[in-house]
Design an enzyme around this catalytic site. Structure first.
Site, PDB file in Angstrom:
ATOM      1  N   SER A 143     -18.824  -9.317  59.095  1.00 33.03           N
ATOM      2  CA  SER A 143     -19.365 -10.643  58.730  1.00 33.03           C
ATOM      3  C   SER A 143     -20.606 -10.405  57.889  1.00 33.03           C
ATOM      4  O   SER A 143     -21.226  -9.326  57.966  1.00 33.03           O
ATOM      5  CB  SER A 143     -19.744 -11.388  60.011  1.00 33.03           C
ATOM      6  OG  SER A 143     -20.573 -12.491  59.728  1.00 33.03           O
ATOM      7  N   TYR A 156     -23.486 -12.462  68.489  1.00 37.07           N
ATOM      8  CA  TYR A 156     -22.599 -12.306  67.319  1.00 37.07           C
ATOM      9  C   TYR A 156     -23.225 -11.349  66.296  1.00 37.07           C
ATOM     10  O   TYR A 156     -22.573 -10.432  65.801  1.00 37.07           O
ATOM     11  CB  TYR A 156     -22.350 -13.685  66.699  1.00 37.07           C
ATOM     12  CG  TYR A 156     -21.286 -13.715  65.624  1.00 37.07           C
ATOM     13  CD1 TYR A 156     -19.951 -13.916  65.959  1.00 37.07           C
ATOM     14  CD2 TYR A 156     -21.614 -13.570  64.287  1.00 37.07           C
ATOM     15  CE1 TYR A 156     -18.967 -13.969  64.977  1.00 37.07           C
ATOM     16  CE2 TYR A 156     -20.641 -13.617  63.297  1.00 37.07           C
ATOM     17  CZ  TYR A 156     -19.320 -13.824  63.648  1.00 37.07           C
ATOM     18  OH  TYR A 156     -18.353 -13.869  62.670  1.00 37.07           O
TER      19      TYR A 156
HETATM   20  P1  NAD Z   1     -10.231 -17.869  64.626  1.00 34.75           P
HETATM   21  O1  NAD Z   1     -10.876 -18.532  65.795  1.00 34.75           O
HETATM   22  O2  NAD Z   1      -9.388 -18.664  63.699  1.00 34.75           O
HETATM   23  O3  NAD Z   1      -9.385 -16.616  65.119  1.00 34.75           O
HETATM   24  C1  NAD Z   1      -9.826 -15.772  66.146  1.00 34.75           C
HETATM   25  C2  NAD Z   1      -8.641 -15.019  66.683  1.00 34.75           C
HETATM   26  O4  NAD Z   1      -9.083 -14.166  67.749  1.00 34.75           O
HETATM   27  C3  NAD Z   1      -7.559 -15.923  67.282  1.00 34.75           C
HETATM   28  O5  NAD Z   1      -6.293 -15.382  66.994  1.00 34.75           O
HETATM   29  C4  NAD Z   1      -7.847 -15.851  68.779  1.00 34.75           C
HETATM   30  O6  NAD Z   1      -6.727 -16.146  69.593  1.00 34.75           O
HETATM   31  C5  NAD Z   1      -8.253 -14.403  68.885  1.00 34.75           C
HETATM   32  N1  NAD Z   1      -8.989 -14.087  70.100  1.00 34.75           N
HETATM   33  C6  NAD Z   1     -10.070 -14.679  70.629  1.00 34.75           C
HETATM   34  N2  NAD Z   1     -10.404 -14.122  71.796  1.00 34.75           N
HETATM   35  C7  NAD Z   1      -9.501 -13.133  72.013  1.00 34.75           C
HETATM   36  C8  NAD Z   1      -9.304 -12.195  73.056  1.00 34.75           C
HETATM   37  N3  NAD Z   1     -10.110 -12.134  74.126  1.00 34.75           N
HETATM   38  N4  NAD Z   1      -8.256 -11.352  72.962  1.00 34.75           N
HETATM   39  C9  NAD Z   1      -7.414 -11.394  71.896  1.00 34.75           C
HETATM   40  N5  NAD Z   1      -7.561 -12.260  70.869  1.00 34.75           N
HETATM   41  C10 NAD Z   1      -8.592 -13.119  70.950  1.00 34.75           C
HETATM   42  O7  NAD Z   1     -11.450 -17.177  63.851  1.00 34.75           O
HETATM   43  P2  NAD Z   1     -11.580 -16.528  62.389  1.00 34.75           P
HETATM   44  O8  NAD Z   1     -12.621 -17.298  61.670  1.00 34.75           O
HETATM   45  O9  NAD Z   1     -10.270 -16.280  61.749  1.00 34.75           O
HETATM   46  O10 NAD Z   1     -12.265 -15.154  62.802  1.00 34.75           O
HETATM   47  C11 NAD Z   1     -11.626 -13.903  62.702  1.00 34.75           C
HETATM   48  C12 NAD Z   1     -12.689 -12.827  62.534  1.00 34.75           C
HETATM   49  O11 NAD Z   1     -13.407 -13.079  61.327  1.00 34.75           O
HETATM   50  C13 NAD Z   1     -13.723 -12.780  63.656  1.00 34.75           C
HETATM   51  O12 NAD Z   1     -14.045 -11.436  63.958  1.00 34.75           O
HETATM   52  C14 NAD Z   1     -14.916 -13.469  63.039  1.00 34.75           C
HETATM   53  O13 NAD Z   1     -16.120 -13.074  63.620  1.00 34.75           O
HETATM   54  C15 NAD Z   1     -14.788 -13.019  61.596  1.00 34.75           C
HETATM   55  N6  NAD Z   1     -15.514 -13.823  60.629  1.00 34.75           N
HETATM   56  C16 NAD Z   1     -15.219 -15.140  60.470  1.00 34.75           C
HETATM   57  C17 NAD Z   1     -15.931 -15.875  59.531  1.00 34.75           C
HETATM   58  C18 NAD Z   1     -15.672 -17.314  59.311  1.00 34.75           C
HETATM   59  O14 NAD Z   1     -16.465 -17.940  58.613  1.00 34.75           O
HETATM   60  N7  NAD Z   1     -14.600 -17.881  59.808  1.00 34.75           N
HETATM   61  C19 NAD Z   1     -16.925 -15.260  58.762  1.00 34.75           C
HETATM   62  C20 NAD Z   1     -17.180 -13.922  58.946  1.00 34.75           C
HETATM   63  C21 NAD Z   1     -16.470 -13.206  59.885  1.00 34.75           C
END
Ligand code: NAD
Length: 261
Positions: A143, A156
């Site tokens: 991130s 985070y």
């Molecule tokens: P999202 O909530 O759409 O997806 C998260 C996924 O993780 C889902 O499939 C959920 O079921 C799974 N998950 C959660 N807890 C879990 C567990 N205990 N065991 C197994 N799976 C689990 O979120 P996203 O935005 O797609 O995030 C994905 C990654 O990207 C994360 O690591 C997040 O920190 C990172 N990220 C997101 C953003 C953003 O702006 N959306 C920015 C930077 C980084």
């Protein structure tokens, strides 16, 4: 198709960025194991859709990323099903927003487990097979918060900075084994994770929904646009290509200029 006859495992891929990465790797010919939570029928529909759209095999693991033994079993199962885990994407992640003095201890532990420790457990289990085959790609979704901080996101930000350090360490350990280890650092990507933190940020900062969107989220992003999940997935595909084989230990920003400021 750069991943034909290869197999990929993407954690947290029932939604958002992970699902887009799993689909993009399948589009390159990889058999994929998806993982994450959600309604069983929705997950089964996504799994079948990957097989139908890309003509590959897709499996699902319900492993909980807070449980080290389930992570090791997930890697072993993917290896047994497809013969290998050639691409490991550590993507599962959750968020919690609160001032440090009110931050629930169980939320801290949960975020460190899912956003940081699960990547360690996944790599620990997948690296031996990659070393044996002399090829591997490990990609973690970090991130912009692996490089800079924001208030109220102590767990985070700590976990994501940890991912950047873990990436560099395992990159050095595997540098002569045909394995690359990198992380991708998106800015704000429009996914459920971002949408769901709006109410807590409204509360923590005393703002309206519009103020949080414009003055907090997009305030940090000079392009004034959310990153898309497909833009993140495209970088993951590039990192799997031969052209990227000298990129290891890197932290690639996809953040609309956020961390340039
Ligand atoms: P999202 O909530 O759409 O997806 C998260 C996924 O993780 C889902 O499939 C959920 O079921 C799974 N998950 C959660 N807890 C879990 C567990 N205990 N065991 C197994 N799976 C689990 O979120 P996203 O935005 O797609 O995030 C994905 C990654 O990207 C994360 O690591 C997040 O920190 C990172 N990220 C997101 C953003 C953003 O702006 N959306 C920015 C930077 C980084």
């Amino acid at each position: 198709m750069i991943l034909k006859s290869k197999s990929a495992l993407v954690t947290g891929s029932t939604s958002g960025i992970g699902l887009a990465i799993a689909r993009a790797l399948a589009a390159e010919g990889a058999n994929v194991t998806i993982n994450g939570f959600g309604k069983a029928e929705d997950i089964e529909a996504e799994r079948k859709k990957i097989e139908a759209d890309f003509g590959v095999k897709a499996a699902y693991s319900a492993a909980d990323m807070t449980k080290p033994e389930e992570i090791a079993d997930m890697v072993a199962e993917a290896e047994a099903t497809f013969g290998s885990v050639d691409v490991l994407v550590n993507n599962a992640g959750v968020q919690f927003v609160s001032p440090v003095e009110d931050f629930p201890v169980e939320k801290w532990n949960q975020i460190i487990a899912i956003n940081l420790s699960s990547a360690f457990h996944g790599m620990r289990a997948a690296v031996p097979g990659m070393k044996k085959r002399g090829w591997g790609r490990i990609i973690s979704t970090a991130s912009a918060h692996s490089l800079v901080a924001s208030p109220f996101k102590s767990a985070y930000v700590a976990a994501k900075h940890g991912i950047a350090g873990l990436t560099k360490t395992i990159a050095l350990e595997t540098a002569t084994n045909g394995i690359t280890v990198n992380c991708i650092s998106p800015g704000y990507v429009w996914t459920p994770l971002v949408e769901n933190q709006i109410p807590d940020t409204m509360k923590a900062r005393g703002m309206t929904r519009e103020q949080v969107m414009n003055d907090v989220l997009l305030a940090s992003q000079p392009t004034k646009e959310f990153v898309t999940v497909d833009e993140v997935a495209a970088i993951a595909v590039f990192l799997c290509s031969d052209a990227a084989k000298q990129i290891t230990g890197a932290n690639l920003s996809v953040d609309g200029g956020w961390t340039a400021a």
